[in-house]
Design an enzyme around this catalytic site. Structure first.
Site, PDB file in Angstrom:
ATOM      1  N   TYR A   1     -26.335  -4.134 -28.169  1.00  0.00           N
ATOM      2  CA  TYR A   1     -26.967  -4.785 -29.314  1.00  0.00           C
ATOM      3  C   TYR A   1     -26.513  -4.185 -30.643  1.00  0.00           C
ATOM      4  CZ  TYR A   1     -30.011  -7.286 -26.152  1.00  0.00           C
ATOM      5  OH  TYR A   1     -30.491  -8.120 -25.181  1.00  0.00           O
TER       6      TYR A   1
ATOM      7  N   SER B   1     -38.023 -17.032 -28.027  1.00  0.00           N
ATOM      8  CA  SER B   1     -37.757 -17.087 -26.593  1.00  0.00           C
ATOM      9  C   SER B   1     -38.341 -18.339 -25.957  1.00  0.00           C
ATOM     10  CB  SER B   1     -38.328 -15.840 -25.903  1.00  0.00           C
ATOM     11  OG  SER B   1     -37.610 -14.690 -26.264  1.00  0.00           O
TER      12      SER B   1
ATOM     13  N   GLN C   1     -44.753  -9.932 -26.627  1.00  0.00           N
ATOM     14  CA  GLN C   1     -43.976 -10.863 -25.811  1.00  0.00           C
ATOM     15  C   GLN C   1     -44.607 -12.243 -25.708  1.00  0.00           C
ATOM     16  OE1 GLN C   1     -43.234  -8.934 -22.059  1.00  0.00           O
ATOM     17  NE2 GLN C   1     -41.811  -7.446 -22.940  1.00  0.00           N
TER      18      GLN C   1
ATOM     19  N   ASP D   1     -43.660 -14.640 -28.733  1.00  0.00           N
ATOM     20  CA  ASP D   1     -42.239 -14.781 -29.045  1.00  0.00           C
ATOM     21  C   ASP D   1     -41.813 -16.250 -29.068  1.00  0.00           C
ATOM     22  OD1 ASP D   1     -39.533 -14.566 -29.360  1.00  0.00           O
ATOM     23  OD2 ASP D   1     -39.219 -13.153 -27.704  1.00  0.00           O
TER      24      ASP D   1
ATOM     25  N   ARG E   1     -39.255  -8.245 -31.141  1.00  0.00           N
ATOM     26  CA  ARG E   1     -39.191  -8.700 -29.744  1.00  0.00           C
ATOM     27  C   ARG E   1     -39.159  -7.554 -28.738  1.00  0.00           C
ATOM     28  NH1 ARG E   1     -34.600 -13.248 -29.844  1.00  0.00           N
ATOM     29  NH2 ARG E   1     -35.712 -14.099 -28.041  1.00  0.00           N
TER      30      ARG E   1
END
Length: 386
Positions: free
Chosen positions: A232, A133, A127, A130, A121
């Site tokens: 993260y 998402s 993108q 994805d 990602r």
């Protein structure tokens, strides 16, 4: 070269892998498309719409498999379909790679199985592929509407001749794509929103949407570690986890609505709300557990069921929210698949297709996207275990 679409064939799944608009895009690239009859019906895409877009209609999944070099699906293929795969065929879908019980069969059949959840990602070119998402965005929105439907009071503040109606207090636990959309939707409905996440870096995102960040005291050393990783890769101390739990417990005790969104690919969902906290919550309050299908963030939640605790708290085990918005979620998912399928075409073939009137696939396991998504290829299991 033909792409096939398999029907989900389970009551809990209304989405379809490709929509009529996606079929048109694939036809322009030079693909043929065959779809199992009725595959799009639950998402309000009738067979006639697919035919108008240029797709063929097959009577069964077996016919789709026999005709297709690439097979698209929403979830993992049914066992009988996997058993009928031939060497060299390609399967693309949300295959739940770390829980997939058929991975060895895919390899033994010589099929290349691409699990869309494995997409890197962080890559800018990825993108538009994805799926996590695109589906989570819709799920966060719908989760708030589910909560509003379950809650016995309105979300916004009302000024009436009979008195003032206070706005609902909503707490969002987990501020990823779904959580951020849930915050935005709850705010639009007039609720007071608070949010928490293990990543301190999420504070700015929460506040930009009008939510209140549930702040947890942090030592200077720990703050620097969290900032350096963006949160993260940060491993919080036991003290921070304990302090965060206390802050969340206090917020939930006063909340009307709680929406939990935390999921970890390949693992059981983390437990965020325990029985002791549930016992403190108000009668009539509602929890939407978006991770119910993977063990649940809320103690006692059950996938696809709504239960009521002894003190009157309603826990909704929302196992597959995107399926509740099947028309739109299918449309976004299909776009994700089309964008990925485009990467499977050799660049020179994509440009010279009109002249040659033929397509050729270019599978490259060294490619940063293809290599990351491939669970199996050429008889080998490529997925690293977790």
């Amino acid at each position: 070269m033909k792409i096939g679409v398999i029907s989900a064939d389970i009551a809990s799944e209304s989405r379809v892998a490709l929509t009529p608009d996606a079929v048109k895009k694939l036809r322009k690239l030079g693909f043929e498309v065959v779809i199992q009859s009725g595959a799009g019906q639950a998402a309000y895409y009738a067979d006639e719409l697919y035919q108008a877009a240029g797709a063929d209609i097959a009577n069964s999944s077996a016919e789709v498999v026999n005709q297709s070099q690439i097979i698209t699906t929403v979830n993992d293929l049914p066992t009988e379909v996997t058993d009928s795969l031939a060497s060299g065929q390609i399967v693309i879908g949300m295959l739940d790679p770390y829980r997939n019980t058929q991975i060895d069969t895919y390899a033994a059949k010589g099929a290349t199985a691409f699990a869309m959840e494995l997409l890197p990602r962080t890559l800018s070119r990825a993108q538009n592929m994805d799926v996590l998402s695109s589906q989570a965005n819709l799920a966060g929105y719908k989760a708030v509407l589910l909560a509003a439907n379950e809650y016995s009071r309105p979300f916004p503040m009302f000024m009436t001749s009979a008195g003032t109606v206070k706005p609902a207090k909503v707490v969002i636990l987990g501020v990823g794509v779904a959580g951020l959309q849930a915050i935005a939707t709850a705010k639009r409905l007039g609720a007071v929103v608070e949010a928490s996440d293990l990543r301190p870096a999420a504070k700015e995102q929460v506040e930009s949407l009008g939510g209140k960040w549930l702040d947890v005291p942090m030592s200077e050393d720990e703050a620097q570690k969290a900032k350096a990783t963006g949160g993260y890769a940060w491993t919080p101390s036991e003290q921070y986890i304990k302090d965060q739990a206390a802050v969340v417990d206090k917020a939930l005790s006063a909340a009307d609505i709680v929406i939990t969104t935390a999921q970890i690919p390949g693992r059981n969902a983390p437990r965020l709300v325990h029985g002791a906290t549930l016992a403190k919550m108000k009668a009539g309050s509602v929890l939407i557990d978006m991770a119910a299908a993977t063990g649940g963030n809320v103690e006692g939640s059950v996938a696809n069921e709504t239960i009521t605790t002894p003190n009157g708290v309603r826990i909704v085990g929302a196992a597959n929210i995107p399926s509740m918005l099947a028309a739109q979620s299918s449309d976004l998912y299909a776009n994700n698949l089309v964008n990925f399928i485009t990467t499977l075409i050799a660049s020179d073939e994509a440009t010279d297709k009109a002249a040659s009137n033929k397509l050729a696939l270019h599978l490259d396991m060294e490619d940063e996207i293809q290599g990351a998504l491939a669970m199996t290829h050429e008889g080998q299991v490529r997925l690293a275990k977790r």
